[in-house]
Design a protein around this motif. Structure first.
Motif, PDB file in Angstrom:
ATOM      1  N   PRO A 132      13.807  30.484 -74.100  1.00 43.07           N
ATOM      2  CA  PRO A 132      13.109  31.752 -74.344  1.00 43.07           C
ATOM      3  C   PRO A 132      11.846  31.848 -73.503  1.00 43.07           C
ATOM      4  CG  PRO A 132      12.624  30.213 -76.105  1.00 43.07           C
ATOM      5  CD  PRO A 132      13.642  29.536 -75.229  1.00 43.07           C
ATOM      6  N   LYS A 133      11.316  33.039 -73.387  1.00 40.67           N
ATOM      7  CA  LYS A 133      10.048  33.237 -72.686  1.00 40.67           C
ATOM      8  C   LYS A 133       8.918  32.556 -73.450  1.00 40.67           C
ATOM      9  CE  LYS A 133       6.983  36.916 -70.935  1.00 40.67           C
ATOM     10  NZ  LYS A 133       5.746  36.383 -71.542  1.00 40.67           N
ATOM     11  N   THR A 134       8.003  31.948 -72.721  1.00 38.50           N
ATOM     12  CA  THR A 134       6.807  31.394 -73.344  1.00 38.50           C
ATOM     13  C   THR A 134       5.831  32.525 -73.645  1.00 38.50           C
ATOM     14  OG1 THR A 134       5.562  31.046 -71.292  1.00 38.50           O
ATOM     15  CG2 THR A 134       7.139  29.322 -71.935  1.00 38.50           C
ATOM     16  N   THR A 135       4.718  32.176 -74.255  1.00 40.82           N
ATOM     17  CA  THR A 135       3.706  33.189 -74.548  1.00 40.82           C
ATOM     18  C   THR A 135       2.895  33.569 -73.313  1.00 40.82           C
ATOM     19  OG1 THR A 135       2.164  31.452 -75.211  1.00 40.82           O
ATOM     20  CG2 THR A 135       3.501  32.482 -76.954  1.00 40.82           C
ATOM     21  N   ALA A 136       3.053  32.827 -72.222  1.00 40.55           N
ATOM     22  CA  ALA A 136       2.311  33.131 -70.998  1.00 40.55           C
ATOM     23  C   ALA A 136       2.752  34.475 -70.428  1.00 40.55           C
ATOM     24  CB  ALA A 136       2.518  32.036 -69.959  1.00 40.55           C
ATOM     25  N   LYS A 137       1.791  35.250 -69.963  1.00 40.13           N
ATOM     26  CA  LYS A 137       2.089  36.531 -69.323  1.00 40.13           C
ATOM     27  C   LYS A 137       2.834  36.294 -68.016  1.00 40.13           C
ATOM     28  CE  LYS A 137      -0.331  40.446 -67.143  1.00 40.13           C
ATOM     29  NZ  LYS A 137      -0.057  40.117 -65.735  1.00 40.13           N
ATOM     30  N   ASN A 138       3.895  37.059 -67.794  1.00 41.94           N
ATOM     31  CA  ASN A 138       4.580  36.994 -66.504  1.00 41.94           C
ATOM     32  C   ASN A 138       3.626  37.372 -65.381  1.00 41.94           C
ATOM     33  OD1 ASN A 138       7.116  36.227 -67.466  1.00 41.94           O
ATOM     34  ND2 ASN A 138       7.810  38.330 -67.726  1.00 41.94           N
ATOM     35  N   ARG A 139       3.768  36.720 -64.246  1.00 38.24           N
ATOM     36  CA  ARG A 139       2.940  37.051 -63.088  1.00 38.24           C
ATOM     37  C   ARG A 139       3.578  38.126 -62.212  1.00 38.24           C
ATOM     38  NH1 ARG A 139       1.680  32.374 -59.616  1.00 38.24           N
ATOM     39  NH2 ARG A 139      -0.402  33.171 -59.218  1.00 38.24           N
ATOM     40  N   VAL A 140       4.795  38.534 -62.570  1.00 36.47           N
ATOM     41  CA  VAL A 140       5.479  39.633 -61.881  1.00 36.47           C
ATOM     42  C   VAL A 140       5.967  40.599 -62.956  1.00 36.47           C
ATOM     43  CG1 VAL A 140       7.355  40.292 -60.331  1.00 36.47           C
ATOM     44  CG2 VAL A 140       6.215  38.076 -60.034  1.00 36.47           C
ATOM     45  N   HIS A 141       5.739  41.900 -62.743  1.00 36.71           N
ATOM     46  CA  HIS A 141       6.228  42.881 -63.706  1.00 36.71           C
ATOM     47  C   HIS A 141       6.559  44.185 -62.991  1.00 36.71           C
ATOM     48  CE1 HIS A 141       1.928  44.232 -63.692  1.00 36.71           C
ATOM     49  NE2 HIS A 141       2.469  45.422 -63.877  1.00 36.71           N
ATOM     50  N   LEU A 142       7.231  45.065 -63.715  1.00 39.45           N
ATOM     51  CA  LEU A 142       7.577  46.378 -63.189  1.00 39.45           C
ATOM     52  C   LEU A 142       6.611  47.429 -63.723  1.00 39.45           C
ATOM     53  CD1 LEU A 142      11.475  46.405 -63.556  1.00 39.45           C
ATOM     54  CD2 LEU A 142      10.097  45.747 -61.569  1.00 39.45           C
ATOM     55  N   ASP A 143       6.256  48.378 -62.859  1.00 50.28           N
ATOM     56  CA  ASP A 143       5.570  49.604 -63.261  1.00 50.28           C
ATOM     57  C   ASP A 143       6.580  50.744 -63.195  1.00 50.28           C
ATOM     58  OD1 ASP A 143       3.122  48.409 -63.651  1.00 50.28           O
ATOM     59  OD2 ASP A 143       2.195  49.209 -61.825  1.00 50.28           O
ATOM     60  N   LEU A 144       6.681  51.510 -64.262  1.00 47.23           N
ATOM     61  CA  LEU A 144       7.602  52.639 -64.297  1.00 47.23           C
ATOM     62  C   LEU A 144       6.852  53.931 -64.013  1.00 47.23           C
ATOM     63  CD1 LEU A 144       9.887  51.772 -67.341  1.00 47.23           C
ATOM     64  CD2 LEU A 144       9.906  50.867 -65.015  1.00 47.23           C
ATOM     65  N   ALA A 145       7.481  54.815 -63.247  1.00 43.21           N
ATOM     66  CA  ALA A 145       6.862  56.076 -62.845  1.00 43.21           C
ATOM     67  C   ALA A 145       7.120  57.166 -63.873  1.00 43.21           C
ATOM     68  CB  ALA A 145       7.407  56.508 -61.481  1.00 43.21           C
ATOM     69  N   THR A 146       6.163  58.077 -64.009  1.00 41.63           N
ATOM     70  CA  THR A 146       6.355  59.290 -64.807  1.00 41.63           C
ATOM     71  C   THR A 146       5.846  60.489 -64.020  1.00 41.63           C
ATOM     72  OG1 THR A 146       4.213  59.158 -65.938  1.00 41.63           O
ATOM     73  CG2 THR A 146       6.073  58.012 -66.960  1.00 41.63           C
ATOM     74  N   THR A 147       6.268  61.664 -64.438  1.00 40.71           N
ATOM     75  CA  THR A 147       5.934  62.878 -63.689  1.00 40.71           C
ATOM     76  C   THR A 147       4.918  63.771 -64.393  1.00 40.71           C
ATOM     77  OG1 THR A 147       7.843  64.002 -64.681  1.00 40.71           O
ATOM     78  CG2 THR A 147       8.174  62.922 -62.544  1.00 40.71           C
ATOM     79  N   SER A 148       4.621  63.486 -65.652  1.00 34.63           N
ATOM     80  CA  SER A 148       3.663  64.295 -66.411  1.00 34.63           C
ATOM     81  C   SER A 148       3.217  63.501 -67.629  1.00 34.63           C
ATOM     82  CB  SER A 148       4.297  65.616 -66.857  1.00 34.63           C
ATOM     83  OG  SER A 148       5.335  65.374 -67.791  1.00 34.63           O
ATOM     84  N   ALA A 149       2.150  63.985 -68.275  1.00 34.69           N
ATOM     85  CA  ALA A 149       1.680  63.313 -69.482  1.00 34.69           C
ATOM     86  C   ALA A 149       2.745  63.346 -70.574  1.00 34.69           C
ATOM     87  CB  ALA A 149       0.386  63.966 -69.967  1.00 34.69           C
ATOM     88  N   SER A 150       3.435  64.469 -70.670  1.00 31.43           N
ATOM     89  CA  SER A 150       4.482  64.560 -71.697  1.00 31.43           C
ATOM     90  C   SER A 150       5.642  63.623 -71.375  1.00 31.43           C
ATOM     91  CB  SER A 150       4.975  66.000 -71.834  1.00 31.43           C
ATOM     92  OG  SER A 150       5.533  66.465 -70.609  1.00 31.43           O
ATOM     93  N   HIS A 151       5.990  63.498 -70.087  1.00 32.00           N
ATOM     94  CA  HIS A 151       7.043  62.561 -69.693  1.00 32.00           C
ATOM     95  C   HIS A 151       6.648  61.134 -70.041  1.00 32.00           C
ATOM     96  CE1 HIS A 151       9.467  60.549 -66.222  1.00 32.00           C
ATOM     97  NE2 HIS A 151      10.100  60.438 -67.366  1.00 32.00           N
ATOM     98  N   GLN A 152       5.389  60.771 -69.790  1.00 30.52           N
ATOM     99  CA  GLN A 152       4.922  59.431 -70.121  1.00 30.52           C
ATOM    100  C   GLN A 152       5.048  59.179 -71.619  1.00 30.52           C
ATOM    101  OE1 GLN A 152       0.745  58.715 -69.496  1.00 30.52           O
ATOM    102  NE2 GLN A 152       0.958  56.491 -69.530  1.00 30.52           N
TER     103      GLN A 152
END
Length: 246
Positions: free
Chosen positions: A63-83
């Motif tokens: 399983p994943k440890t409690t350490a934060k991953n050093r690589v992650h994804l950012d997801l895009a949104t098009t508006s505040a409502s979309h977010q």
């Protein structure tokens, strides 16, 4: 010729479940070509995708440890409502809020069902043409050093480099960005998320791996045994793999 990033590799205890989550999150489809779960745009498992960096979820026993991953994804949104709608939908799929010390910020930090952190960004013009993945983000100590290594390792264009941030993107101006952000802390555990790179047709994989070693990459043994890909780390010990051309 330098290599091309083709997949974000995510390790999981339950690869089909985590792959299904990411397929729903990105609006893509999950395919099961073998033991892994490949997540890419609909219309069939095109590999490598000509535009997007896709996701490959690989089963592992730990399983994943409690350490934060050093690589992650950012997801895009098009508006505040979309977010807001995307965050609510992701939580209904099993995502949970994550605190990585971000404080009060306009983006939302979540973790997938096995704890891999990712961000749902507020709308930003720069990411309007990236597709669902705005950026693959890598924590690092020295963005300038990362820009030197990765700028030579892959065939993407360097858009920005400062003491705090380095940004690359496909030279054709398609798909996500690759961003290296100056981040406090050091690596404490193997990462659950990494990039997979692929040579172009006709290029020699062994020669490309040798070239990466001269740039500062180091061989990595994770118990992979005799496999057609090569596991390496960059100068700050971020894992990545060089795949064999099909």
């Amino acid at each position: 010729m330098p290599l091309r990033p083709v997949m974000v590799n995510i390790k999981a205890l339950d690869a089909p479940a985590v792959g299904g989550f990411w397929a729903e999150a990105l609006g893509w489809s999950a395919y099961h070509p073998g033991v892994t779960t490949y997540v890419g745009p609909g219309g069939g498992p095109v590999w490598p995708d000509p535009v997007f960096v896709c996701v490959d979820v690989v089963p592992v026993p730990e399983p994943k440890t409690t350490a934060k991953n050093r690589v992650h994804l950012d997801l895009a949104t098009t508006s505040a409502s979309h977010q807001a709608e995307l965050v609510a939908r992701l939580e209904s799929l099993g995502a949970t809020p994550a605190d990585v010390g971000q404080g009060t910020v306009p983006w939302t930090v979540l973790a997938d069902p096995e704890g891999n952190e990712f961000c749902v960004l507020e709308p930003r013009d720069i990411y309007r043409d990236t597709g669902p993945i705005a950026a693959v983000v890598v924590d690092c100590a020295d963005p300038r050093a990362m820009a030197r290594f990765w700028g030579e390792a892959i065939d993407w264009t360097l858009h920005e480099v400062t003491d705090d941030r380095a940004v690359l993107r496909n030279a054709k101006g398609v798909g996500p960005y690759l961003e290296f952000l100056r981040t406090p802390g050091t690596k404490t555990a193997p990462d659950r998320v990494h990039l997979d790179l692929l040579p172009y047709p006709g290029d020699d994989k062994a020669a490309e791996v040798a070239r990466l070693r001269t740039l500062g990459a180091t061989d990595l043994d994770v118990g992979q045994g005799d496999v057609p890909w090569t596991c390496l780390t960059d100068p700050e010990e971020h894992e990545f793999c060089v795949l064999a051309p099909s």
